[in-house]
Scaffold this motif. Structure first.
Motif, PDB file in Angstrom:
ATOM      1  N   ARG A 158      22.192   8.705  59.841  1.00 52.46           N
ATOM      2  CA  ARG A 158      22.700   7.375  60.183  1.00 52.46           C
ATOM      3  C   ARG A 158      22.686   7.160  61.699  1.00 52.46           C
ATOM      4  O   ARG A 158      22.349   6.080  62.176  1.00 52.46           O
ATOM      5  N   LYS A 159      23.016   8.202  62.415  1.00 55.54           N
ATOM      6  CA  LYS A 159      22.984   8.119  63.882  1.00 55.54           C
ATOM      7  C   LYS A 159      21.544   7.993  64.370  1.00 55.54           C
ATOM      8  O   LYS A 159      21.248   7.202  65.266  1.00 55.54           O
ATOM      9  N   LEU A 160      20.644   8.761  63.763  1.00 59.66           N
ATOM     10  CA  LEU A 160      19.230   8.690  64.129  1.00 59.66           C
ATOM     11  C   LEU A 160      18.689   7.283  63.901  1.00 59.66           C
ATOM     12  O   LEU A 160      18.012   6.728  64.769  1.00 59.66           O
ATOM     13  N   LEU A 161      19.000   6.702  62.745  1.00 58.83           N
ATOM     14  CA  LEU A 161      18.527   5.353  62.442  1.00 58.83           C
ATOM     15  C   LEU A 161      19.059   4.349  63.457  1.00 58.83           C
ATOM     16  O   LEU A 161      18.308   3.515  63.977  1.00 58.83           O
ATOM     17  N   THR A 162      20.339   4.446  63.769  1.00 58.19           N
ATOM     18  CA  THR A 162      20.948   3.519  64.726  1.00 58.19           C
ATOM     19  C   THR A 162      20.300   3.658  66.109  1.00 58.19           C
ATOM     20  O   THR A 162      19.926   2.661  66.731  1.00 58.19           O
ATOM     21  N   ILE A 163      20.136   4.873  66.565  1.00 53.78           N
ATOM     22  CA  ILE A 163      19.556   5.112  67.894  1.00 53.78           C
ATOM     23  C   ILE A 163      18.105   4.639  67.939  1.00 53.78           C
ATOM     24  O   ILE A 163      17.686   3.959  68.892  1.00 53.78           O
ATOM     25  N   PHE A 164      17.311   4.991  66.919  1.00 51.28           N
ATOM     26  CA  PHE A 164      15.909   4.582  66.911  1.00 51.28           C
ATOM     27  C   PHE A 164      15.768   3.071  66.822  1.00 51.28           C
ATOM     28  O   PHE A 164      14.887   2.483  67.442  1.00 51.28           O
TER      29      PHE A 164
ATOM     30  N   PHE B  63      18.663  -6.173  63.081  1.00 51.34           N
ATOM     31  CA  PHE B  63      19.283  -6.072  61.760  1.00 51.34           C
ATOM     32  C   PHE B  63      19.378  -4.609  61.323  1.00 51.34           C
ATOM     33  O   PHE B  63      20.409  -4.166  60.800  1.00 51.34           O
ATOM     34  N   ILE B  64      18.318  -3.843  61.542  1.00 51.95           N
ATOM     35  CA  ILE B  64      18.318  -2.423  61.174  1.00 51.95           C
ATOM     36  C   ILE B  64      19.346  -1.658  61.998  1.00 51.95           C
ATOM     37  O   ILE B  64      20.034  -0.771  61.478  1.00 51.95           O
TER      38      ILE B  64
ATOM     39  N   VAL C 121      22.149  -2.826  63.206  1.00 52.64           N
ATOM     40  CA  VAL C 121      23.465  -3.168  62.641  1.00 52.64           C
ATOM     41  C   VAL C 121      23.681  -2.404  61.336  1.00 52.64           C
ATOM     42  O   VAL C 121      24.757  -1.848  61.101  1.00 52.64           O
ATOM     43  N   TYR C 122      22.662  -2.350  60.490  1.00 53.14           N
ATOM     44  CA  TYR C 122      22.756  -1.598  59.236  1.00 53.14           C
ATOM     45  C   TYR C 122      23.066  -0.128  59.518  1.00 53.14           C
ATOM     46  O   TYR C 122      23.956   0.461  58.905  1.00 53.14           O
ATOM     47  N   GLY C 123      22.324   0.464  60.438  1.00 50.84           N
ATOM     48  CA  GLY C 123      22.556   1.865  60.788  1.00 50.84           C
ATOM     49  C   GLY C 123      23.959   2.086  61.321  1.00 50.84           C
ATOM     50  O   GLY C 123      24.630   3.055  60.949  1.00 50.84           O
ATOM     51  N   TYR C 124      24.414   1.199  62.178  1.00 49.80           N
ATOM     52  CA  TYR C 124      25.759   1.330  62.755  1.00 49.80           C
ATOM     53  C   TYR C 124      26.831   1.205  61.674  1.00 49.80           C
ATOM     54  O   TYR C 124      27.790   1.975  61.656  1.00 49.80           O
ATOM     55  N   ARG C 125      26.639   0.251  60.777  1.00 54.15           N
ATOM     56  CA  ARG C 125      27.641   0.053  59.711  1.00 54.15           C
ATOM     57  C   ARG C 125      27.685   1.253  58.768  1.00 54.15           C
ATOM     58  O   ARG C 125      28.761   1.629  58.304  1.00 54.15           O
TER      59      ARG C 125
END
Length: 126
Positions: free
Chosen positions: A7-13, A112-113, A115-119
């Motif tokens: 989830r952190k990887l997705l948010t950062i990327f 949008f991605i 925000v999704y990752g952060y949530r």
């Protein structure tokens, strides 16, 4: 994802892709092209990570339906080039070249991605 929180990887990327695609919109020439290539590097792990996060914890029956929904999302994403082409065909988009301005669609998607990752990051811990 043994060593890195997905989830952190997705948010950062997604945030990095947002930054690089902003550069594509604002910077013309070779630097803008390099930023576009960098955006592709950040996208490389986004889909499999989204796929894993979205299907995590679903039962066998729900995973099948969820996976089908994610595939449908890819098909809907095929509309993006058509929308981007529509922007490119416009005469002007403010002070920006229409090619650069067309990447606003990508900016919205990456936002949008992110925000999704952060949530998902705030809602779960790996």
């Amino acid at each position: 994802m043994k060593y890195v929180n997905s989830r952190k990887l997705l948010t950062i990327f997604a945030l990095c892709a947002t930054v690089t695609i902003s550069g594509v919109i604002l910077i013309e020439g070779m630097m803008g092209l390099y930023l576009l290539v960098a955006t592709s590097a950040f996208m490389s792990l986004m889909f499999p990570t989204i796929y894993g996060i979205a299907l995590n914890g679903l039962g066998e029956e729900d995973s099948t339906l969820g996976a089908a929904g994610l595939v449908i999302a890819i098909v809907v994403g095929a509309l993006m080039p058509i929308l981007q082409d529509t922007i490119i065909d416009m005469k002007t988009v403010g002070p920006f070249a229409t090619i650069n301005a067309s990447f606003i669609l990508s900016l919205l998607c990456f936002s949008f991605i992110a925000v999704y990752g952060y949530r998902t990051l705030k809602g779960h811990s790996d």
